[in-house]
Design a protein around this motif. Structure first.
Motif, PDB file in Angstrom:
ATOM      1  N   THR A   4      36.711   3.061  50.741  1.00  0.00           N
ATOM      2  CA  THR A   4      38.050   3.805  51.248  1.00  0.00           C
ATOM      3  C   THR A   4      38.806   3.636  49.984  1.00  0.00           C
ATOM      4  O   THR A   4      38.529   2.636  49.239  1.00  0.00           O
ATOM      5  CB  THR A   4      39.308   2.234  51.793  1.00  0.00           C
ATOM      6  OG1 THR A   4      38.546   3.577  53.445  1.00  0.00           O
ATOM      7  CG2 THR A   4      40.156   2.793  52.377  1.00  0.00           C
ATOM      8  N   ARG A   5      39.378   4.454  49.073  1.00  0.00           N
ATOM      9  CA  ARG A   5      39.889   4.568  48.056  1.00  0.00           C
ATOM     10  C   ARG A   5      40.979   4.171  48.018  1.00  0.00           C
ATOM     11  O   ARG A   5      42.440   4.718  48.717  1.00  0.00           O
ATOM     12  CB  ARG A   5      39.679   5.896  47.612  1.00  0.00           C
ATOM     13  CG  ARG A   5      40.419   5.603  46.353  1.00  0.00           C
ATOM     14  CD  ARG A   5      40.159   7.375  44.598  1.00  0.00           C
ATOM     15  NE  ARG A   5      38.771   7.059  45.271  1.00  0.00           N
ATOM     16  CZ  ARG A   5      38.339   6.664  43.935  1.00  0.00           C
ATOM     17  NH1 ARG A   5      38.613   5.626  42.914  1.00  0.00           N
ATOM     18  NH2 ARG A   5      36.536   6.758  43.824  1.00  0.00           N
ATOM     19  N   ALA A   6      41.630   3.165  47.774  1.00  0.00           N
ATOM     20  CA  ALA A   6      43.018   2.076  46.859  1.00  0.00           C
ATOM     21  C   ALA A   6      43.182   2.579  45.900  1.00  0.00           C
ATOM     22  O   ALA A   6      44.471   2.481  46.502  1.00  0.00           O
ATOM     23  CB  ALA A   6      43.008   0.596  47.425  1.00  0.00           C
ATOM     24  N   SER A   7      43.160   2.974  45.231  1.00  0.00           N
ATOM     25  CA  SER A   7      43.913   3.992  43.736  1.00  0.00           C
ATOM     26  C   SER A   7      42.545   4.661  42.646  1.00  0.00           C
ATOM     27  O   SER A   7      41.535   4.598  44.013  1.00  0.00           O
ATOM     28  CB  SER A   7      44.073   2.345  43.235  1.00  0.00           C
ATOM     29  OG  SER A   7      43.202   1.883  42.456  1.00  0.00           O
ATOM     30  N   ARG A   8      43.310   4.843  42.173  1.00  0.00           N
ATOM     31  CA  ARG A   8      42.700   5.314  40.924  1.00  0.00           C
ATOM     32  C   ARG A   8      41.482   4.385  40.651  1.00  0.00           C
ATOM     33  O   ARG A   8      39.962   5.142  39.984  1.00  0.00           O
ATOM     34  CB  ARG A   8      42.391   6.323  39.678  1.00  0.00           C
ATOM     35  CG  ARG A   8      43.355   7.351  39.789  1.00  0.00           C
ATOM     36  CD  ARG A   8      44.502   7.965  38.809  1.00  0.00           C
ATOM     37  NE  ARG A   8      45.578   6.623  38.523  1.00  0.00           N
ATOM     38  CZ  ARG A   8      45.844   6.563  36.771  1.00  0.00           C
ATOM     39  NH1 ARG A   8      45.946   7.806  36.464  1.00  0.00           N
ATOM     40  NH2 ARG A   8      46.506   5.634  36.466  1.00  0.00           N
ATOM     41  N   ALA A   9      41.549   3.345  40.950  1.00  0.00           N
ATOM     42  CA  ALA A   9      40.236   1.918  40.023  1.00  0.00           C
ATOM     43  C   ALA A   9      39.267   1.207  40.929  1.00  0.00           C
ATOM     44  O   ALA A   9      38.883   0.447  40.607  1.00  0.00           O
ATOM     45  CB  ALA A   9      41.360   1.219  39.177  1.00  0.00           C
ATOM     46  N   LEU A  10      40.050   1.241  42.438  1.00  0.00           N
ATOM     47  CA  LEU A  10      39.668   0.377  43.240  1.00  0.00           C
ATOM     48  C   LEU A  10      39.271   1.014  44.228  1.00  0.00           C
ATOM     49  O   LEU A  10      40.075   2.008  45.556  1.00  0.00           O
ATOM     50  CB  LEU A  10      39.862  -0.712  43.631  1.00  0.00           C
ATOM     51  CG  LEU A  10      39.881  -2.151  44.333  1.00  0.00           C
ATOM     52  CD1 LEU A  10      40.662  -3.329  43.839  1.00  0.00           C
ATOM     53  CD2 LEU A  10      40.189  -1.255  45.531  1.00  0.00           C
ATOM     54  N   THR A  42      45.415  -2.314  41.296  1.00  0.00           N
ATOM     55  CA  THR A  42      44.320  -3.563  41.062  1.00  0.00           C
ATOM     56  C   THR A  42      44.813  -4.828  41.960  1.00  0.00           C
ATOM     57  O   THR A  42      44.092  -5.193  43.099  1.00  0.00           O
ATOM     58  CB  THR A  42      43.924  -3.913  40.246  1.00  0.00           C
ATOM     59  OG1 THR A  42      43.273  -3.379  39.622  1.00  0.00           O
ATOM     60  CG2 THR A  42      42.121  -5.113  40.354  1.00  0.00           C
ATOM     61  N   GLU A  43      45.563  -5.251  41.719  1.00  0.00           N
ATOM     62  CA  GLU A  43      46.377  -6.845  42.366  1.00  0.00           C
ATOM     63  C   GLU A  43      46.836  -5.816  43.977  1.00  0.00           C
ATOM     64  O   GLU A  43      45.808  -6.835  44.457  1.00  0.00           O
ATOM     65  CB  GLU A  43      47.555  -7.163  42.446  1.00  0.00           C
ATOM     66  CG  GLU A  43      47.381  -8.884  43.073  1.00  0.00           C
ATOM     67  CD  GLU A  43      48.886  -8.344  44.550  1.00  0.00           C
ATOM     68  OE1 GLU A  43      48.295  -9.314  45.262  1.00  0.00           O
ATOM     69  OE2 GLU A  43      49.276  -7.102  43.863  1.00  0.00           O
ATOM     70  N   ASP A  44      47.018  -4.916  44.502  1.00  0.00           N
ATOM     71  CA  ASP A  44      47.888  -4.343  45.658  1.00  0.00           C
ATOM     72  C   ASP A  44      46.728  -4.210  45.837  1.00  0.00           C
ATOM     73  O   ASP A  44      45.972  -3.618  47.515  1.00  0.00           O
ATOM     74  CB  ASP A  44      48.495  -2.857  45.677  1.00  0.00           C
ATOM     75  CG  ASP A  44      49.044  -2.683  46.579  1.00  0.00           C
ATOM     76  OD1 ASP A  44      49.725  -3.829  47.572  1.00  0.00           O
ATOM     77  OD2 ASP A  44      48.639  -1.414  47.410  1.00  0.00           O
ATOM     78  N   GLY A  45      45.268  -3.730  45.733  1.00  0.00           N
ATOM     79  CA  GLY A  45      44.320  -2.868  46.290  1.00  0.00           C
ATOM     80  C   GLY A  45      43.318  -3.940  46.667  1.00  0.00           C
ATOM     81  O   GLY A  45      42.754  -3.305  47.835  1.00  0.00           O
ATOM     82  N   ILE A  46      43.165  -5.037  46.267  1.00  0.00           N
ATOM     83  CA  ILE A  46      42.742  -6.600  47.158  1.00  0.00           C
ATOM     84  C   ILE A  46      43.028  -6.851  48.053  1.00  0.00           C
ATOM     85  O   ILE A  46      42.677  -6.865  49.167  1.00  0.00           O
ATOM     86  CB  ILE A  46      42.100  -7.228  45.876  1.00  0.00           C
ATOM     87  CG1 ILE A  46      40.947  -6.946  44.753  1.00  0.00           C
ATOM     88  CG2 ILE A  46      41.335  -8.209  45.731  1.00  0.00           C
ATOM     89  CD1 ILE A  46      41.241  -7.670  43.441  1.00  0.00           C
ATOM     90  N   ARG A  47      44.152  -6.499  48.042  1.00  0.00           N
ATOM     91  CA  ARG A  47      45.232  -7.393  49.154  1.00  0.00           C
ATOM     92  C   ARG A  47      45.140  -6.427  50.213  1.00  0.00           C
ATOM     93  O   ARG A  47      44.785  -6.669  51.052  1.00  0.00           O
ATOM     94  CB  ARG A  47      46.524  -7.379  48.751  1.00  0.00           C
ATOM     95  CG  ARG A  47      47.697  -7.846  49.840  1.00  0.00           C
ATOM     96  CD  ARG A  47      48.593  -7.472  49.586  1.00  0.00           C
ATOM     97  NE  ARG A  47      49.293  -5.423  48.929  1.00  0.00           N
ATOM     98  CZ  ARG A  47      49.722  -5.187  50.718  1.00  0.00           C
ATOM     99  NH1 ARG A  47      49.083  -5.643  51.569  1.00  0.00           N
ATOM    100  NH2 ARG A  47      49.555  -3.871  50.109  1.00  0.00           N
ATOM    101  N   GLN A  48      44.628  -4.515  50.119  1.00  0.00           N
ATOM    102  CA  GLN A  48      44.603  -4.024  51.112  1.00  0.00           C
ATOM    103  C   GLN A  48      43.345  -4.139  51.476  1.00  0.00           C
ATOM    104  O   GLN A  48      42.712  -4.415  52.849  1.00  0.00           O
ATOM    105  CB  GLN A  48      44.714  -2.952  50.416  1.00  0.00           C
ATOM    106  CG  GLN A  48      46.070  -2.127  50.404  1.00  0.00           C
ATOM    107  CD  GLN A  48      46.100  -0.541  49.817  1.00  0.00           C
ATOM    108  OE1 GLN A  48      45.391   0.050  50.362  1.00  0.00           O
ATOM    109  NE2 GLN A  48      47.056   0.123  48.813  1.00  0.00           N
ATOM    110  N   ALA A  49      42.149  -4.585  50.832  1.00  0.00           N
ATOM    111  CA  ALA A  49      40.779  -4.808  50.967  1.00  0.00           C
ATOM    112  C   ALA A  49      40.712  -6.377  52.084  1.00  0.00           C
ATOM    113  O   ALA A  49      40.233  -5.766  53.166  1.00  0.00           O
ATOM    114  CB  ALA A  49      40.116  -4.446  50.140  1.00  0.00           C
TER     115      ALA A  49
END
Length: 428
Positions: free
Chosen positions: A244-250, A271-278
């Motif tokens: 699942t792509r949280a952003s271009r980078a994660l 990146t911080e928000d992507g980690i939180r989503q995961a």
């Protein structure tokens, strides 16, 4: 799992050629407009400008002894000091400065704010193949362009290159890529080695090489030609299929083993928000794997560091020499703040603070490294990189089955940790 690659497609190459042509046209027009300035610059001016740059480097560059390049620098100054005396244009002068910067073996140094066209650097070509060092001193195919994909599938073991044992051949190329006249701007031998494997046999267009490889347990021979422009290289192989792509980078997923997985291509504000989503998507994950292989760096602040402290243990981090700059400090911070186990290969060794130094005439500025960032053991990241706790190489038999060897080893670590710590462990 299935193979997912990050490489330049032919359509992208065509587009790049058009863009490059427009840039060259623009550069030519700029050269005409700047013609009076180019002719006005005397040999004495060029010598003075270069001497000022040499003086600044001698006084302020911090990595001569760390990288063992002081002798190379003395010889480079002598050679370029003679070359600049016959310099005919601003563009040629900038080319001489680029040669000097290349000697310093610093991926973060470069020219900016140029007031003249940049020199056109030689284009290198390779056969459209990428390799990885593999277990038992082997070399394995990571990716092959369409011309070779049917014969050189991922996981194929290459035994010889141009009559030499493949591993010894590529290690010799890696050593050459760390020399003062290397075309690559790299900060460490391990980064140079990455290029030797991922962009192997790079040279002039039309050069040919002979490979021997294993197919159905027999050695086969294949002649390959350098006809693919060396622009970028694959960063990954045999990735999880359900990302699942949280952003271009994660991107993230839950693996069949129950482990959580995140692939971080770079480090950005999101990146911080992507980690939180995961973490929110898979709160029941049996530990987390953070894959920093090929991480191109970027930047982050204390908000991300605080998020790392919430990662449920166990945490495994995958590294290689493609992980550079802020990716390297992220690996450091994961070890310090999340108790992460680092697996894979040493990172790029290119992580420094920087400043701008302008030439006296204003013809250009140089991005200048001033000091290294530091590892948890207080050794510089620059040149040294972040060393893994456990070194890993790809297993050809696994790669051929569509598996990712490093991810498998990380899963095994998480499972072993869980067996020794039955109760979930979380850091505050």
């Amino acid at each position: 799992m299935c193979a997912v690659f990050h490489f330049v497609t032919q359509s992208n190459l065509d587009l790049a050629a058009v863009i490059r042509g427009r840039l060259l046209l623009a550069a030519g027009l700029m050269g005409l407009l700047c013609g009076a300035q180019i002719e006005a610059r005397s040999s004495e001016t060029n010598e003075t400008e270069l001497a000022a740059f040499f003086k600044e480097v001698d006084a302020a560059y911090p990595f001569f002894d760390l990288k063992g390049i002081r002798g190379d620098w003395v010889e480079t100054k002598r050679r370029l000091g003679e070359k600049v005396k016959t310099c005919a244009s601003d563009t040629e002068f900038l080319g001489i400065v680029i040669e000097a910067i290349r000697c310093l073996r610093d991926a973060h140094m470069g020219l900016s704010n140029t007031k003249a066209p940049m020199p056109e650097l030689p284009v290198q070509y390779y056969p459209g193949l990428s390799f990885m060092p593999a277990t038992q001193d082997r070399v394995v195919v990571m990716w092959a362009a369409d011309a070779h994909a049917a014969k050189l599938k991922p996981g194929t073991v290459v035994t010889r290159i141009d009559g030499q044992k493949a591993r010894a051949f590529l290690e010799a190329r890696a050593k050459a890529a760390w020399s003062s006249d290397s075309p690559y701007f790299v900060s460490s031998p391990q980064r140079a080695r990455l290029f030797a494997y991922r962009i192997p046999l790079a040279g002039r267009r039309g050069e040919t090489h002979t490979l021997r490889y294993l197919a159905q347990e027999k050695e086969q021979e294949l002649r390959v030609t350098c006809d693919v422009e060396a622009r970028g290289w694959p960063h990954q192989y045999n990735m999880p299929t359900n990302l699942t792509r949280a952003s271009r980078a994660l991107a993230y997923a839950k693996l069949p083993s129950g482990a959580g997985y995140m692939y971080l291509r770079s480090v950005r504000t999101e990146t911080e928000d992507g980690i939180r989503q995961a973490l929110a998507r898979y709160p029941e994950a049996k530990g987390w794997i953070l894959d920093l292989r090929g991480n191109g760096g970027g930047g982050y602040d204390d908000k991300l560091v605080e998020r790392l402290q919430t990662l449920p243990q166990p945490v495994a981090v995958l590294l290689d020499a493609g992980c550079i700059s802020a990716g390297e400090t992220l690996a450091r911070d994961l070890a310090h703040n999340a108790g992460a186990r680092l697996l894979g290969a040493r990172t790029a060794g290119s992580s420094s603070s920087k400043r701008q130094w302008p030439f006296p005439s204003g013809i250009a500025s140089v991005t200048f490294s001033t000091r290294s960032r530091w590892r948890n053991d207080r050794q510089p990241i620059e040149f040294n990189g972040i060393a893994p706790d456990v070194e890993l190489e790809a297993v050809p038999e696994e790669v051929a089955q569509g598996l990712n060897s490093e991810i498998r080893r990380a899963e095994e670590y998480l499972a072993d940790f869980a067996s020794r710590h039955p109760e979930p462990s979380r850091q505050n």
